[in-house]
Motif scaffolding. Structure first.
Motif, PDB file in Angstrom:
ATOM      1  N   THR A   3       3.555   2.401  -5.062  1.00  0.00           N
ATOM      2  CA  THR A   3       2.218   2.396  -5.650  1.00  0.00           C
ATOM      3  C   THR A   3       2.251   1.894  -7.086  1.00  0.00           C
ATOM      4  O   THR A   3       1.292   1.262  -7.537  1.00  0.00           O
ATOM      5  CB  THR A   3       1.583   3.798  -5.610  1.00  0.00           C
ATOM      6  N   ASN A   4       3.344   2.153  -7.810  1.00  0.00           N
ATOM      7  CA  ASN A   4       3.445   1.666  -9.184  1.00  0.00           C
ATOM      8  C   ASN A   4       3.427   0.148  -9.226  1.00  0.00           C
ATOM      9  O   ASN A   4       2.760  -0.445 -10.077  1.00  0.00           O
ATOM     10  CB  ASN A   4       4.711   2.184  -9.852  1.00  0.00           C
ATOM     11  N   THR A   5       4.145  -0.494  -8.325  1.00  0.00           N
ATOM     12  CA  THR A   5       4.149  -1.951  -8.307  1.00  0.00           C
ATOM     13  C   THR A   5       2.794  -2.487  -7.857  1.00  0.00           C
ATOM     14  O   THR A   5       2.348  -3.521  -8.344  1.00  0.00           O
ATOM     15  CB  THR A   5       5.265  -2.489  -7.386  1.00  0.00           C
ATOM     16  N   TYR A   6       2.124  -1.771  -6.952  1.00  0.00           N
ATOM     17  CA  TYR A   6       0.796  -2.190  -6.493  1.00  0.00           C
ATOM     18  C   TYR A   6      -0.201  -2.148  -7.651  1.00  0.00           C
ATOM     19  O   TYR A   6      -0.977  -3.087  -7.846  1.00  0.00           O
ATOM     20  CB  TYR A   6       0.333  -1.287  -5.345  1.00  0.00           C
ATOM     21  N   VAL A   7      -0.139  -1.091  -8.440  1.00  0.00           N
ATOM     22  CA  VAL A   7      -1.050  -0.962  -9.583  1.00  0.00           C
ATOM     23  C   VAL A   7      -0.733  -2.020 -10.632  1.00  0.00           C
ATOM     24  O   VAL A   7      -1.646  -2.598 -11.227  1.00  0.00           O
ATOM     25  CB  VAL A   7      -0.986   0.462 -10.175  1.00  0.00           C
ATOM     26  N   LYS A   8       0.530  -2.297 -10.867  1.00  0.00           N
ATOM     27  CA  LYS A   8       0.901  -3.347 -11.825  1.00  0.00           C
ATOM     28  C   LYS A   8       0.368  -4.704 -11.369  1.00  0.00           C
ATOM     29  O   LYS A   8      -0.108  -5.498 -12.188  1.00  0.00           O
ATOM     30  CB  LYS A   8       2.419  -3.409 -11.992  1.00  0.00           C
ATOM     31  N   ASP A   9       0.459  -4.970 -10.064  1.00  0.00           N
ATOM     32  CA  ASP A   9      -0.081  -6.217  -9.527  1.00  0.00           C
ATOM     33  C   ASP A   9      -1.593  -6.280  -9.725  1.00  0.00           C
ATOM     34  O   ASP A   9      -2.139  -7.342 -10.056  1.00  0.00           O
ATOM     35  CB  ASP A   9       0.256  -6.358  -8.040  1.00  0.00           C
ATOM     36  N   LEU A  10      -2.259  -5.158  -9.520  1.00  0.00           N
ATOM     37  CA  LEU A  10      -3.707  -5.121  -9.710  1.00  0.00           C
ATOM     38  C   LEU A  10      -4.075  -5.384 -11.161  1.00  0.00           C
ATOM     39  O   LEU A  10      -5.023  -6.129 -11.444  1.00  0.00           O
ATOM     40  CB  LEU A  10      -4.274  -3.759  -9.288  1.00  0.00           C
ATOM     41  N   LYS A  11      -3.330  -4.805 -12.075  1.00  0.00           N
ATOM     42  CA  LYS A  11      -3.647  -4.966 -13.497  1.00  0.00           C
ATOM     43  C   LYS A  11      -3.426  -6.400 -13.969  1.00  0.00           C
ATOM     44  O   LYS A  11      -4.048  -6.836 -14.934  1.00  0.00           O
ATOM     45  CB  LYS A  11      -2.820  -3.997 -14.337  1.00  0.00           C
ATOM     46  N   ARG A  56      -7.988   2.835  -6.357  1.00  0.00           N
ATOM     47  CA  ARG A  56      -7.124   2.224  -7.374  1.00  0.00           C
ATOM     48  C   ARG A  56      -7.746   0.934  -7.907  1.00  0.00           C
ATOM     49  O   ARG A  56      -7.742   0.681  -9.121  1.00  0.00           O
ATOM     50  CB  ARG A  56      -5.747   1.940  -6.795  1.00  0.00           C
ATOM     51  N   ILE A  57      -8.270   0.114  -7.002  1.00  0.00           N
ATOM     52  CA  ILE A  57      -8.881  -1.154  -7.404  1.00  0.00           C
ATOM     53  C   ILE A  57     -10.088  -0.880  -8.295  1.00  0.00           C
ATOM     54  O   ILE A  57     -10.254  -1.504  -9.347  1.00  0.00           O
ATOM     55  CB  ILE A  57      -9.284  -1.981  -6.165  1.00  0.00           C
ATOM     56  N   GLN A  58     -10.926   0.078  -7.904  1.00  0.00           N
ATOM     57  CA  GLN A  58     -12.107   0.400  -8.698  1.00  0.00           C
ATOM     58  C   GLN A  58     -11.723   0.947 -10.066  1.00  0.00           C
ATOM     59  O   GLN A  58     -12.391   0.662 -11.066  1.00  0.00           O
ATOM     60  CB  GLN A  58     -12.991   1.399  -7.950  1.00  0.00           C
TER      61      GLN A  58
END
Length: 69
Positions: A3-11, A56-58
């Motif tokens: 999830t950390n990498t997913y959030v970094k990708d989103l940011k 997370r996206i929102q």
């Protein structure tokens, strides 16, 4: 860690890319709910995962909007 990498990708995504990701996630959630209602869904935990991804996206969209002000 996943999830950390997913959030970094989103940011690292732009505002338009985040909106596209949000629309795609909402479509996926609709399809999963439809499959669940017709008893075609095998992995029901995927619904919970997609709901969390939408949140997370929102959250990232809101953070970027607040940072722009």
């Amino acid at each position: 860690m996943k999830t950390n990498t997913y959030v970094k990708d989103l940011k690292s995504q732009s505002e338009a890319q985040l909106q596209e990701s949000l629309v795609a996630a909402k479509k996926e959630l609709f399809n999963l709910r439809f499959q669940n209602a017709t008893n075609q869904l095998d992995n029901t935990s995927r619904i919970k995962e997609v709901r969390k991804n939408i949140a997370r996206i929102q959250t990232v969209i809101t953070e970027k909007a607040n940072a722009a002000e």
